[in-house]
Design an enzyme around this catalytic site. Structure first.
Site, PDB file in Angstrom:
ATOM      1  N   LYS A   1     128.364 -49.529   0.264  1.00 16.73           N
ATOM      2  CA  LYS A   1     126.936 -49.226   0.410  1.00 16.73           C
ATOM      3  C   LYS A   1     126.096 -50.490   0.223  1.00 16.73           C
ATOM      4  O   LYS A   1     125.157 -50.740   0.975  1.00 16.73           O
ATOM      5  CB  LYS A   1     126.539 -48.134  -0.594  1.00 16.73           C
ATOM      6  CG  LYS A   1     127.124 -46.779  -0.205  1.00 16.73           C
ATOM      7  CD  LYS A   1     127.036 -45.724  -1.301  1.00 16.73           C
ATOM      8  CE  LYS A   1     127.783 -44.464  -0.839  1.00 16.73           C
ATOM      9  NZ  LYS A   1     127.848 -43.403  -1.857  1.00 16.73           N
TER      10      LYS A   1
ATOM     11  N   GLN B   1     125.965 -42.383  -7.903  1.00 14.95           N
ATOM     12  CA  GLN B   1     127.313 -42.201  -7.374  1.00 14.95           C
ATOM     13  C   GLN B   1     128.051 -41.131  -8.192  1.00 14.95           C
ATOM     14  O   GLN B   1     128.146 -41.232  -9.416  1.00 14.95           O
ATOM     15  CB  GLN B   1     128.076 -43.538  -7.423  1.00 14.95           C
ATOM     16  CG  GLN B   1     129.433 -43.493  -6.762  1.00 14.95           C
ATOM     17  CD  GLN B   1     129.368 -43.227  -5.255  1.00 14.95           C
ATOM     18  OE1 GLN B   1     128.550 -43.811  -4.547  1.00 14.95           O
ATOM     19  NE2 GLN B   1     130.212 -42.344  -4.769  1.00 14.95           N
TER      20      GLN B   1
ATOM     21  N   ASP C   1     120.086 -39.166  -1.149  1.00 19.80           N
ATOM     22  CA  ASP C   1     121.250 -38.302  -0.933  1.00 19.80           C
ATOM     23  C   ASP C   1     120.822 -36.919  -0.444  1.00 19.80           C
ATOM     24  O   ASP C   1     121.642 -36.137   0.016  1.00 19.80           O
ATOM     25  CB  ASP C   1     122.040 -38.145  -2.246  1.00 19.80           C
ATOM     26  CG  ASP C   1     123.303 -38.993  -2.247  1.00 19.80           C
ATOM     27  OD1 ASP C   1     123.784 -39.337  -1.148  1.00 19.80           O
ATOM     28  OD2 ASP C   1     123.803 -39.287  -3.345  1.00 19.80           O
TER      29      ASP C   1
END
Ligand code: NDP
Length: 313
Positions: A53, A97, A120
């Site tokens: 990422k 995460q 997200d």
């Protein structure tokens, strides 16, 4: 005729170039989108994902920051980290995460992310925006599924779509996106009766189950578009043979690494489907591309009229 293989790597690259162009145009207006990734502790798989990422941010010109609280971090310490990121103007996107250590209240931590920075798309506010078709941040993997279908010119409107899997991060949002794109959608799960028969109704079949090669040819209507979200690691040689006997390229990788990645769709489906995403190289690459897209989208939504008008993002 074997299925058309939908090249996710190529589509992801297109999206990343579009995002890079947006970032460049924003830079001319003195704005640089910023993403913060919170990686708690030392989970080797998570470390690999986060590295990918951060690298993608560098490639498209997004500012990125990696925060690495220790394994021992408490829920309240993590809430303080998020609170700080919520307040910082330089940060447009916050990604926590997963998985978090077991002692941490993950739901509480995710809920604390400012919905405007929730790249997200997991916050209930963004879930609500998606289900009521309001502008918001859409979860990356399901958004990637739609991008693959649309950019491959696979018709969605009026078609029968079946999604196998009802998780909050893949199955449900994928179903919602397909409904919003005017498909007639059925969502299946572990209690669904006669799953093969339900799946055979699908013009578009999305598999998000987490079971290696479960979708065999008898689940698939000839000509259907099959999107394989699953990512399962096969390490058992007998299981490997069951899926890939005779595939010399795979055999070589398996011999070298002792494992190979397989989706939820059995390779034999390529003989009946009209189009199919491979694993690897299908939905996977789209997830990071859509994270980049979402970070720019969050920056635009937060900074409003200060951003030059450029695209549909
Ligand atoms: P979850 O485990 O959260 O959900 C799995 C879903 O599949 C559940 O709804 C479950 O039903 C259903 N299911 C399980 N077994 C069966 C069965 N035998 N028949 C019918 N339905 C079944 O998984 P995720 O949604 O998080 O992920 C799904 C897959 O996608 C995984 O392989 C994961 O690795 C992959 N993934 C890939 C990503 C990518 O970037 N390509 C990103 C995220 C995930 P029930 O609800 O009844 O338990």
């Amino acid at each position: 005729m074997p299925a058309l293989i939908l090249d996710g790597t190529k589509i992801a690259q297109q999206i990343r170039s579009e995002v890079a162009a947006e970032v460049k145009a924003m830079a001319a207006a003195g704005i640089r989108p910023g993403l913060a990734v919170v990686l708690v502790g030392h989970n080797p798989a998570s470390e690999i994902y986060v590295r990918g990422k951060v690298k993608a941010c560098e490639e498209v010109g997004i500012y990125s920051e990696k925060l690495t609280p220790p394994d021992s971090a408490s829920t309240s310490e993590l809430l303080a980290v998020i609170d700080d990121l919520n307040r910082r103007d330089q940060i447009d996107g916050i990604l926590v995460q997963l998985p978090l250590p077991r002692h941490v209240d993950s739901k509480k931590v995710l809920l604390s992310v400012d919905p405007a920075k929730d790249v997200d798309g997991f916050h209930p506010m963004n879930v609500g925006f998606l289900s009521t078709q309001r502008p918001g941040l859409v979860p990356c993997t399901p958004a990637g599924v739609l991008e693959i279908l649309q950019r491959s010119n696979i018709p969605i409107s009026g078609r029968e779509a079946v999604v196998v899997g009802r998780s909050d991060i893949v199955g449900k949002p994928a179903a919602m996106l397909l409904i919003n794109a005017n498909a007639t959608v059925t969502v299946c799960h572990s209690k669904t009766h006669d799953l093969p028969a339900v799946c055979r109704r699908a013009d578009i079949l999305v598999a998000a189950i987490g079971r290696a090669g479960m979708i065999t040819r008898d689940f698939v209507k000839p000509g259907a578009a099959v999107i394989d979200v699953g990512m399962n690691s096969v390490t058992n040689p007998a299981e490997f043979q069951r899926f890939f006997a005779g595939n010399t390229k795979r055999e070589e990788t398996f011999r070298k690494r002792g494992s190979t990645l397989i989706g939820d769709v059995h390779p034999e489906v390529a003989q009946v489907a009209g189009a199919l995403t491979p694993v690897p190289g299908g939905v996977g690459p789209l997830t990071i591309a859509m994270l980049m897209f979402n970070t720019v989208k969050a920056a635009k939504m937060r900074r409003g009229s200060r951003v030059p008008e450029l695209s549909r993002a």
